[in-house]
Structures are given as C-alpha cells and as structure tokens.
Design a protein around this motif. Sequence first.
Motif, PDB file in Angstrom:
ATOM      1  N   ASP A   1      -1.775   1.125   7.561  1.00  0.00           N
ATOM      2  CA  ASP A   1      -1.671  -0.111   8.342  1.00  0.00           C
ATOM      3  C   ASP A   1      -3.049  -0.753   8.333  1.00  0.00           C
ATOM      4  N   ILE A   2      -3.186  -1.904   7.676  1.00  0.00           N
ATOM      5  CA  ILE A   2      -4.514  -2.501   7.499  1.00  0.00           C
ATOM      6  C   ILE A   2      -5.156  -2.889   8.830  1.00  0.00           C
ATOM      7  N   ARG A   3      -4.350  -3.021   9.891  1.00  0.00           N
ATOM      8  CA  ARG A   3      -4.921  -3.346  11.200  1.00  0.00           C
ATOM      9  C   ARG A   3      -5.733  -2.192  11.769  1.00  0.00           C
ATOM     10  N   THR A   4      -5.544  -0.997  11.197  1.00  0.00           N
ATOM     11  CA  THR A   4      -6.287   0.168  11.681  1.00  0.00           C
ATOM     12  C   THR A   4      -7.536   0.448  10.852  1.00  0.00           C
ATOM     13  N   PHE A   5      -7.759  -0.327   9.801  1.00  0.00           N
ATOM     14  CA  PHE A   5      -8.934  -0.101   8.959  1.00  0.00           C
ATOM     15  C   PHE A   5     -10.191  -0.460   9.740  1.00  0.00           C
ATOM     16  N   GLY A   6     -11.139   0.439   9.812  1.00  0.00           N
ATOM     17  CA  GLY A   6     -12.377   0.165  10.541  1.00  0.00           C
ATOM     18  C   GLY A   6     -13.344  -0.677   9.736  1.00  0.00           C
ATOM     19  N   GLU A   7     -14.129  -1.502  10.439  1.00  0.00           N
ATOM     20  CA  GLU A   7     -15.124  -2.327   9.757  1.00  0.00           C
ATOM     21  C   GLU A   7     -16.213  -1.446   9.158  1.00  0.00           C
ATOM     22  N   ASP A   8     -16.684  -1.848   8.012  1.00  0.00           N
ATOM     23  CA  ASP A   8     -17.771  -1.121   7.361  1.00  0.00           C
ATOM     24  C   ASP A   8     -19.082  -1.511   8.034  1.00  0.00           C
ATOM     25  N   PRO A   9     -19.762  -0.579   8.709  1.00  0.00           N
ATOM     26  CA  PRO A   9     -20.998  -0.928   9.417  1.00  0.00           C
ATOM     27  C   PRO A   9     -22.127  -1.321   8.470  1.00  0.00           C
ATOM     28  N   MET A  10     -22.002  -0.977   7.212  1.00  0.00           N
ATOM     29  CA  MET A  10     -23.047  -1.283   6.235  1.00  0.00           C
ATOM     30  C   MET A  10     -22.830  -2.635   5.564  1.00  0.00           C
ATOM     31  N   ALA A  11     -21.656  -3.239   5.799  1.00  0.00           N
ATOM     32  CA  ALA A  11     -21.341  -4.505   5.144  1.00  0.00           C
ATOM     33  C   ALA A  11     -21.810  -5.678   6.004  1.00  0.00           C
ATOM     34  N   ASP A  12     -22.527  -6.595   5.403  1.00  0.00           N
ATOM     35  CA  ASP A  12     -22.999  -7.781   6.114  1.00  0.00           C
ATOM     36  C   ASP A  12     -21.887  -8.822   6.196  1.00  0.00           C
ATOM     37  N   GLU A  13     -21.936  -9.616   7.265  1.00  0.00           N
ATOM     38  CA  GLU A  13     -21.018 -10.746   7.344  1.00  0.00           C
ATOM     39  C   GLU A  13     -21.357 -11.726   6.229  1.00  0.00           C
ATOM     40  N   SER A  14     -20.329 -12.328   5.667  1.00  0.00           N
ATOM     41  CA  SER A  14     -20.548 -13.256   4.564  1.00  0.00           C
ATOM     42  C   SER A  14     -19.848 -14.568   4.845  1.00  0.00           C
TER      43      SER A  14
ATOM     44  N   ASP B   1      -1.129  12.237  -0.239  1.00  0.00           N
ATOM     45  CA  ASP B   1      -1.034  12.737   1.133  1.00  0.00           C
ATOM     46  C   ASP B   1      -1.302  11.667   2.193  1.00  0.00           C
ATOM     47  N   THR B   2      -1.590  10.444   1.776  1.00  0.00           N
ATOM     48  CA  THR B   2      -1.874   9.379   2.734  1.00  0.00           C
ATOM     49  C   THR B   2      -0.610   9.007   3.509  1.00  0.00           C
ATOM     50  N   THR B   3      -0.711   8.930   4.836  1.00  0.00           N
ATOM     51  CA  THR B   3       0.458   8.656   5.674  1.00  0.00           C
ATOM     52  C   THR B   3       0.673   7.160   5.858  1.00  0.00           C
ATOM     53  N   ASP B   4       1.877   6.791   6.312  1.00  0.00           N
ATOM     54  CA  ASP B   4       2.177   5.384   6.600  1.00  0.00           C
ATOM     55  C   ASP B   4       1.218   4.831   7.649  1.00  0.00           C
ATOM     56  N   LYS B   5       0.910   5.635   8.657  1.00  0.00           N
ATOM     57  CA  LYS B   5       0.026   5.188   9.727  1.00  0.00           C
ATOM     58  C   LYS B   5      -1.353   4.837   9.179  1.00  0.00           C
ATOM     59  N   GLU B   6      -1.817   5.591   8.212  1.00  0.00           N
ATOM     60  CA  GLU B   6      -3.134   5.334   7.625  1.00  0.00           C
ATOM     61  C   GLU B   6      -3.132   4.105   6.732  1.00  0.00           C
TER      62      GLU B   6
ATOM     63  N   LEU C   1       0.823  -1.204   0.000  1.00  0.00           N
ATOM     64  CA  LEU C   1       0.000   0.000   0.000  1.00  0.00           C
ATOM     65  C   LEU C   1       0.859   1.257   0.000  1.00  0.00           C
ATOM     66  N   ARG C   2       1.990   1.203   0.680  1.00  0.00           N
ATOM     67  CA  ARG C   2       2.891   2.355   0.672  1.00  0.00           C
ATOM     68  C   ARG C   2       3.459   2.587  -0.734  1.00  0.00           C
ATOM     69  N   GLU C   3       3.726   1.494  -1.437  1.00  0.00           N
ATOM     70  CA  GLU C   3       4.235   1.626  -2.806  1.00  0.00           C
ATOM     71  C   GLU C   3       3.159   2.163  -3.745  1.00  0.00           C
ATOM     72  N   VAL C   4       1.904   1.808  -3.494  1.00  0.00           N
ATOM     73  CA  VAL C   4       0.797   2.391  -4.261  1.00  0.00           C
ATOM     74  C   VAL C   4       0.727   3.891  -3.977  1.00  0.00           C
ATOM     75  N   ARG C   5       0.891   4.257  -2.707  1.00  0.00           N
ATOM     76  CA  ARG C   5       0.915   5.678  -2.347  1.00  0.00           C
ATOM     77  C   ARG C   5       2.056   6.417  -3.051  1.00  0.00           C
TER      78      ARG C   5
END
Length: 268
Positions: free
Chosen positions: A224-237, A217-222, A170-174
């Motif tokens: 980190d996939i462990r910090t990605f919040g769950e989508d409240p609109m997405a159903d469990e599958s 402008d996306t930072t390294d901290k942003e 993801l950093r390389e994509v950035r």
Amino acid sequence: MRQHISDKLLASGAVVMAAVCLGGCFFGNSKGKNYQEHVDNIDEHVDELTGGEKVKLVDQQGDRYIYECKDRDVTFTVMISENTASLDGSFVHGTGSYYYIDTYYDSAVHYYWQEEFEKTAEGKGFDFVNFGDCTDSKGEESYNFSGETLFIYVDKDCTDEQIENVNQMLREVRDICIKETEFHKKDTDFDYAIVLYWYDPETNITKRTEYVWIDADTTDKELDIRTFGEDPMADESRIQPPAAAVFSTVGDGHIFVYGTAREVQWEY
C-alpha cells in the motif's frame, strides 16, 4: 657394445625430453590449485547462483562457461577470473587467486518476465506509462536492457481508487516474483525495486519515499503506497518529473498518476 650404449643414451634422452616437454606443458597450462578448485566447484556455484534451477552447460570458451536453463529460454555465463595485484584493477600480474564472475543471470531472468512486467500497468487508467524497449544500440532485443525498477509519480490529491490501482499493479509485480519461485529449489534474490514520488501540484514539490523491494514474500499490506515512509536522505525537489525524452532505454517502468486538482498535465 657402443651401439647398445648409444641406444640406451638415445632412449634415456628421449624420456628426459618427453618429461621436460610434458612438464613444461603442464606448468604452462596449469593456473594453480585455486583455479582448479574453481573449475571443480563451478557446478556448485551455479547451483547457488540459480537457487537450484535446472540448468545445463552448453559451451565453454576458455574461462567462460555458458549455461542454459532446461525449463525456459534463459542463457547466462559464468567466468573464472584472476585477481590482480594492482590497487586500481588494471592488470599488473596475477595473484594466483581466482573468483567467479556471474554474468547476467539476474538480468536474463528479469528479461524473461519483461512482457508480463509491462502488462502489470495495463488497464489501470494511469495518465502516462513508459517502459524501455529492451533493445541495444543496434535495435536488437537484449536482456542487458531488461527492467527491474519501477518509478512511480503520484499526485498527493489522487483518489482512493487511483491509489488502489497503483497498489494492484504492485501486487501483480509481486505475483511475478511468486511465479519465479517455481523454477527454484532454494530461495533467490529475485526482486523488483520501487521508487515512489509524491507530487504536490500546488507547491510543485516532489518528495521521494524510501526504496521498496518487492519479492515473493512481500505482503499486500506492505504494497500500500500510503504506508511507504519518506526517505530522510532525499531532498525536496521543485523540479517536475523527467520528460519522456530523457528516459533511458533500459526496460524500467515509469508511471504517472495525476490527481483531481491538476489543471495542466506535464508535457512530454
């Protein structure tokens, strides 16, 4: 005297006919003040569209204006189109109001970076990698099929090293987004969308996080996939991620990272 008057009448008639003809041609070809304003201001519009990238007009086909970027191999089209009076978009009659259609500039720029976009997945040890081939139905390369979305499936029990490899990608994509800024004088909306799914091999449940957009402008901290919040609109599958056979041909990326507890890998 009659001959002189006749000559005057003939001359006057010619002037009237010429005026009518010219007037008819003028009103026949004119599309109104709003249209002419769009013609006069198209360079300003293109400057805003491209964030000040250096471009040149290389062709005009009626209301289609074809531009090329001066510093790289990117071509795009801007059209001037008329609003219609219908509610469903079908042409009933013109309203005399015009607008710009930006044709494929963003797609063409993503196509420019496609090869580097795909290389961000190399050497990371991912279990399965798939990128669309950016070809149309005739098998020809086309920026209409370039990628700007990355779908990532990660087992919940992946090691820290595996997760760091995803973060590095993801950093390389950035970094691609940062390189893109070198072509512009002003900010643009160039970015990549990340769609992350956490998969639990024990329960066979997949949970999607909120969409993440990567730009310069996306930072390294942003990233980190462990910090990605769950989508409240997405159903469990309980459905496994899609098989390679059903992937679209669009050049988006699909990455699969298996955890340590997985005994059986998905078959594609």
